[in-house]
Design a protein around this motif. Structure first.
Motif: not given
Length: 107
Positions: A54-65, A75-79, A84-86
């Motif tokens: 939903r937003i850009a995330l930095k490596a080690d940021d927690k993912v909320l569902r 790893v860093d993830v773009a919005k 997924h597992t990768h």
């Protein structure tokens, strides 16, 4: 006005605290989707019911569902990127493992 209203109807927000969205349809690589007023081009296909950042995330940021931590990004993830597992590791603690040094013996 709720910022989420400016999001593609195929992306589902399960809880207002979540930093991921759920694909309510298969989304193709190269498709453009609106996420909270920002047009994002998908770099990969995303299958039905898979998570999207939903937003850009930095490596080690927690993912909320559902408002709860389900893991962290590795790893860093773009919005708009597929989560997924990768690029997502579970934070659940296993209750047992088969590689914990204990042998299971059937008697």
């Amino acid at each position: 006005m709720d910022a989420f209203q400016d999001t593609d109807a195929r992306l589902i927000l399960l809880s207002p605290e979540d930093n991921c969205l759920i694909a309510g349809a298969r989304l193709g690589a190269g498709e453009e989707v609106m996420i909270e007023g920002e047009l994002v081009t998908l770099s990969k296909s995303i299958d039905l019911a898979h998570k999207v950042a939903r937003i850009a995330l930095k490596a080690d940021d927690k993912v909320l569902r559902y408002g709860a931590v389900i893991g962290h990004v590795t790893v860093d993830v773009a919005k708009g990127e597929h989560l997924h597992t990768h690029n997502l590791a579970s934070d659940y603690l296993p209750t047992y493992t088969h590689d914990d040094g204990h042998e299971f013996v059937h008697r």
